[in-house]
Design a protein around this motif. Structure first.
Motif, PDB file in Angstrom:
ATOM      1  N   LEU A   1       0.834  -1.202   0.000  1.00 12.18           N
ATOM      2  CA  LEU A   1       0.000   0.000   0.000  1.00 12.18           C
ATOM      3  C   LEU A   1       0.871   1.256   0.000  1.00 12.18           C
ATOM      4  N   ASN A   2       1.897   1.251   0.822  1.00  9.37           N
ATOM      5  CA  ASN A   2       2.776   2.423   0.903  1.00  9.37           C
ATOM      6  C   ASN A   2       3.511   2.696  -0.403  1.00  9.37           C
ATOM      7  N   SER A   3       3.836   1.632  -1.142  1.00 10.67           N
ATOM      8  CA  SER A   3       4.560   1.786  -2.402  1.00 10.67           C
ATOM      9  C   SER A   3       3.618   1.874  -3.601  1.00 10.67           C
ATOM     10  N   ASN A   4       2.309   2.024  -3.335  1.00 12.23           N
ATOM     11  CA  ASN A   4       1.294   2.145  -4.398  1.00 12.23           C
ATOM     12  C   ASN A   4       1.275   0.931  -5.325  1.00 12.23           C
ATOM     13  N   GLN A   5       1.543  -0.237  -4.769  1.00 14.95           N
ATOM     14  CA  GLN A   5       1.573  -1.467  -5.550  1.00 14.95           C
ATOM     15  C   GLN A   5       0.201  -2.138  -5.598  1.00 14.95           C
ATOM     16  N   LEU A   6      -0.730  -1.694  -4.752  1.00 10.07           N
ATOM     17  CA  LEU A   6      -2.081  -2.253  -4.696  1.00 10.07           C
ATOM     18  C   LEU A   6      -3.110  -1.163  -4.947  1.00 10.07           C
ATOM     19  N   ARG A   7      -4.088  -1.480  -5.798  1.00  9.74           N
ATOM     20  CA  ARG A   7      -5.213  -0.569  -6.037  1.00  9.74           C
ATOM     21  C   ARG A   7      -6.500  -1.384  -5.970  1.00  9.74           C
ATOM     22  N   ILE A   8      -7.560  -0.779  -5.438  1.00 14.89           N
ATOM     23  CA  ILE A   8      -8.836  -1.461  -5.235  1.00 14.89           C
ATOM     24  C   ILE A   8      -9.915  -0.766  -6.052  1.00 14.89           C
ATOM     25  N   HIS A   9     -10.644  -1.518  -6.880  1.00 14.98           N
ATOM     26  CA  HIS A   9     -11.721  -0.916  -7.666  1.00 14.98           C
ATOM     27  C   HIS A   9     -12.815  -0.407  -6.729  1.00 14.98           C
ATOM     28  N   GLN A  10     -13.411   0.694  -7.108  1.00 11.54           N
ATOM     29  CA  GLN A  10     -14.408   1.326  -6.236  1.00 11.54           C
ATOM     30  C   GLN A  10     -15.659   0.477  -6.046  1.00 11.54           C
ATOM     31  N   SER A  11     -15.846  -0.516  -6.901  1.00 16.06           N
ATOM     32  CA  SER A  11     -16.988  -1.424  -6.733  1.00 16.06           C
ATOM     33  C   SER A  11     -16.734  -2.478  -5.658  1.00 16.06           C
ATOM     34  N   CYS A  12     -15.482  -2.622  -5.209  1.00 14.72           N
ATOM     35  CA  CYS A  12     -15.129  -3.630  -4.191  1.00 14.72           C
ATOM     36  C   CYS A  12     -15.415  -3.052  -2.803  1.00 14.72           C
ATOM     37  N   ARG A  13     -16.683  -2.919  -2.513  1.00 19.92           N
ATOM     38  CA  ARG A  13     -17.104  -2.195  -1.304  1.00 19.92           C
ATOM     39  C   ARG A  13     -16.708  -2.906  -0.011  1.00 19.92           C
ATOM     40  N   ASP A  14     -16.715  -4.231  -0.030  1.00 16.89           N
ATOM     41  CA  ASP A  14     -16.394  -4.953   1.207  1.00 16.89           C
ATOM     42  C   ASP A  14     -14.917  -4.832   1.571  1.00 16.89           C
ATOM     43  N   ALA A  15     -14.039  -4.878   0.572  1.00 15.20           N
ATOM     44  CA  ALA A  15     -12.618  -4.674   0.853  1.00 15.20           C
ATOM     45  C   ALA A  15     -12.382  -3.259   1.378  1.00 15.20           C
ATOM     46  N   ILE A  16     -12.993  -2.277   0.747  1.00 14.01           N
ATOM     47  CA  ILE A  16     -12.826  -0.882   1.174  1.00 14.01           C
ATOM     48  C   ILE A  16     -13.386  -0.687   2.585  1.00 14.01           C
ATOM     49  N   ARG A  17     -14.535  -1.293   2.852  1.00 14.80           N
ATOM     50  CA  ARG A  17     -15.149  -1.201   4.188  1.00 14.80           C
ATOM     51  C   ARG A  17     -14.227  -1.808   5.242  1.00 14.80           C
ATOM     52  N   GLU A  18     -13.675  -2.992   4.979  1.00 21.12           N
ATOM     53  CA  GLU A  18     -12.848  -3.654   5.984  1.00 21.12           C
ATOM     54  C   GLU A  18     -11.527  -2.922   6.221  1.00 21.12           C
ATOM     55  N   PHE A  19     -10.984  -2.276   5.187  1.00 20.12           N
ATOM     56  CA  PHE A  19      -9.763  -1.502   5.396  1.00 20.12           C
ATOM     57  C   PHE A  19      -9.960  -0.447   6.484  1.00 20.12           C
ATOM     58  N   SER A  20     -11.141   0.119   6.581  1.00 18.68           N
ATOM     59  CA  SER A  20     -11.399   1.165   7.577  1.00 18.68           C
ATOM     60  C   SER A  20     -11.763   0.598   8.953  1.00 18.68           C
ATOM     61  N   LEU A  21     -12.123  -0.696   9.025  1.00 17.61           N
ATOM     62  CA  LEU A  21     -12.601  -1.293  10.277  1.00 17.61           C
ATOM     63  C   LEU A  21     -11.634  -2.289  10.910  1.00 17.61           C
ATOM     64  N   TYR A  22     -10.699  -2.802  10.139  1.00 20.25           N
ATOM     65  CA  TYR A  22      -9.776  -3.837  10.602  1.00 20.25           C
ATOM     66  C   TYR A  22      -8.804  -3.232  11.610  1.00 20.25           C
ATOM     67  N   ARG A  23      -8.825  -3.745  12.853  1.00 22.19           N
ATOM     68  CA  ARG A  23      -8.062  -3.127  13.939  1.00 22.19           C
ATOM     69  C   ARG A  23      -7.218  -4.152  14.689  1.00 22.19           C
ATOM     70  N   TRP A  24      -6.222  -3.631  15.398  1.00 22.47           N
ATOM     71  CA  TRP A  24      -5.409  -4.480  16.260  1.00 22.47           C
ATOM     72  C   TRP A  24      -6.177  -4.799  17.537  1.00 22.47           C
ATOM     73  N   ALA A  25      -5.966  -5.995  18.067  1.00 21.98           N
ATOM     74  CA  ALA A  25      -6.576  -6.379  19.335  1.00 21.98           C
ATOM     75  C   ALA A  25      -6.004  -5.502  20.448  1.00 21.98           C
ATOM     76  N   GLU A  26      -6.778  -5.288  21.484  1.00 23.29           N
ATOM     77  CA  GLU A  26      -6.383  -4.368  22.547  1.00 23.29           C
ATOM     78  C   GLU A  26      -5.376  -4.963  23.524  1.00 23.29           C
ATOM     79  N   ASN A  27      -5.086  -6.270  23.391  1.00 21.71           N
ATOM     80  CA  ASN A  27      -4.041  -6.876  24.214  1.00 21.71           C
ATOM     81  C   ASN A  27      -2.678  -6.489  23.631  1.00 21.71           C
ATOM     82  N   HIS A  28      -2.068  -5.449  24.159  1.00 18.02           N
ATOM     83  CA  HIS A  28      -0.851  -4.883  23.585  1.00 18.02           C
ATOM     84  C   HIS A  28       0.378  -5.764  23.803  1.00 18.02           C
ATOM     85  N   LYS A  29       0.229  -6.853  24.580  1.00 16.23           N
ATOM     86  CA  LYS A  29       1.374  -7.733  24.801  1.00 16.23           C
ATOM     87  C   LYS A  29       1.659  -8.621  23.595  1.00 16.23           C
ATOM     88  N   GLU A  30       0.770  -8.599  22.620  1.00 18.10           N
ATOM     89  CA  GLU A  30       0.949  -9.440  21.442  1.00 18.10           C
ATOM     90  C   GLU A  30       0.407  -8.723  20.216  1.00 18.10           C
TER      91      GLU A  30
END
Length: 413
Positions: free
Chosen positions: A348-377
């Motif tokens: 993503l940082n090197s602009n090697q991936l692009r997502i078509h605007q019709s791929c709504r589920d991938a775009i939705r998950e990019f904004s919702l996918y989070r790290w677990a709150e257990n910071h030890k792992e």
């Protein structure tokens, strides 16, 4: 002429009798990416071996044999050749025979990929070991490699980029460096004189969040917030499909959980997610069979010549269903979660991936996918991760695959 920073000189000469650190049993070099620590350590490791021993056996380890060759051996051999060493690489047995004057040593390559890798190095007697990317290797492998160093005067060499501050290596070796008579050197990008100011600025722009703190600032920090904070709708989505080639499909297979599939095409070094399929059996209140998913796979790929379908390796029945129809080649996905996340972030940082605007589920998950709150792992939450998993499978297996091809600039026996 090769110019060295003060820290690189320390890494190069720490073992010499005139050094104040010569009595240390080990050295740790950690810190930012591209900070010049790996090259100096590998050259230093070879010089030390010839200064200290005659006709001994050593080991050079990384996560995989391919990464040993790519990150350590290939750049090392070029320098050794210029210094007058003779190097003979025996590919069938993964070792490097190095000769200098009347001295000769053998350096075996090992990959510490998983817990079972410790058996590969078990039983050896070593005069020293160089562990590159040590934070990515299982503890059992690292401790077995250390235990093999039973020759009088043996030393241990550790090199890594930072990880979670609760990581076993940080807790057991960096925190206890003085107690274990270990010389600890922390590197930043500025410690590599071969990097221009413009290159350093480019790396600083490539990362964000915890990845910035780890790979640019060289800090051992916990990850928090979204997994891919660098994803930007304007930058990473597109509306007009380019003329692509080399089509692939990636699939995260679920029965109760959603099944996500993406159709990918390559154009001028960029991979485009052209179409996607996303089916949530709970939401639809109907669980599909493998044959029904296969029919959906054919619909997704209609009109395209597919090189391979990359599938969640745990989806054995679906992979067998695909094979049974003799239409698609199936590849079990590389499924190292944290390594895969890093590779997607890099893409993503090197602009090697692009997502078509019709791929709504991938775009939705990019904004919702989070790290677990257990910071030890370092562990992402198990929700909003189905398109994220299929994208990770694709990037790890196809885009950033650690191919086993290697050309060694040395004589072969």
């Amino acid at each position: 002429m090769m110019y060295l920073s003060q820290k690189q000189k320390l890494a190069l000469n720490w073992w010499h009798p005139s050094s104040p650190y010569a009595n240390c049993h080990a050295i740790i070099c950690d810190g930012a990416v591209r900070s010049g620590k790996t090259f100096c350590m590998s050259v230093s490791f070879i010089l030390w071996s010839f200064f200290r021993f005659e006709k001994q056996v050593f080991a050079i380890c990384s996560k995989t044999i391919a990464s040993v060759r790519r990150n350590v051996a290939f750049p090392l051999l070029e320098q050794l050749k210029r210094m007058g060493f003779q190097c003979h690489y025996v590919a069938s047995k993964n070792y490097l025979q190095i000769v200098c004057g009347n001295k000769e040593h053998r350096f075996y390559f090992f990959g510490g990929l998983h817990e079972g890798s410790s058996s590969l190095i078990q039983g050896m007697t070593l005069a020293g070991v160089f562990l590159d990317e040590v934070a990515l290797m299982p503890r059992s492998f690292v401790e077995q490699a250390i235990a093999r160093c039973s020759v009088e005067g043996a030393k241990i060499w550790f090199n890594c980029n930072p990880d979670n501050p609760y990581h076993w290596f940080y807790q057991e070796w960096i925190v206890k460096a003085t107690q274990k008579k270990t010389f600890y050197l922390h590197f930043r990008m500025e410690d590599n004189p071969s990097l221009s100011k413009q290159v350093i600025e480019r790396y600083q722009m490539m990362y964000s969040g915890a990845f910035y703190e780890r790979f640019v600032l060289g800090k051992w920090v916990s990850v928090i917030g979204t997994v891919y904070p660098m994803f930007d709708y304007q930058r990473h989505t597109f509306s007009k499909v380019p003329d692509c080639s080399d089509y692939y499909v990636s699939c995260d297979y679920g029965t109760v959980n959603p099944t996500s599939m993406g159709l990918w095409g390559e154009c001028q070094g960029v991979w485009y997610r052209i179409r996607e399929y996303y089916y949530d059996s709970r939401k639809e209140q109907h669980q599909k069979t493998d044959e029904e998913y296969y029919f959906d796979l054919k619909s997704l790929t209609q009109g395209k010549q597919i090189k391979a379908v990359v599938v969640d390796p745990s989806a054995a029945s679906f992979m067998e269903c695909i094979r049974r129809h003799h239409k698609f080649t199936v590849l079990p996905a590389v499924n190292d979660v944290l390594s895969g996340i890093r590779k997607v972030a890099d893409a993503l940082n090197s602009n090697q991936l692009r997502i078509h605007q019709s791929c709504r589920d991938a775009i939705r998950e990019f904004s919702l996918y989070r790290w677990a709150e257990n910071h030890k792992e370092d562990k992402p939450q198990k929700e909003f991760d189905h398109a994220m998993d299929d994208i990770r499978y694709f990037v790890s297996t196809i885009v950033s695959a650690d191919h086993q091809f290697f050309v060694m600039s040395a004589e072969r026996r």
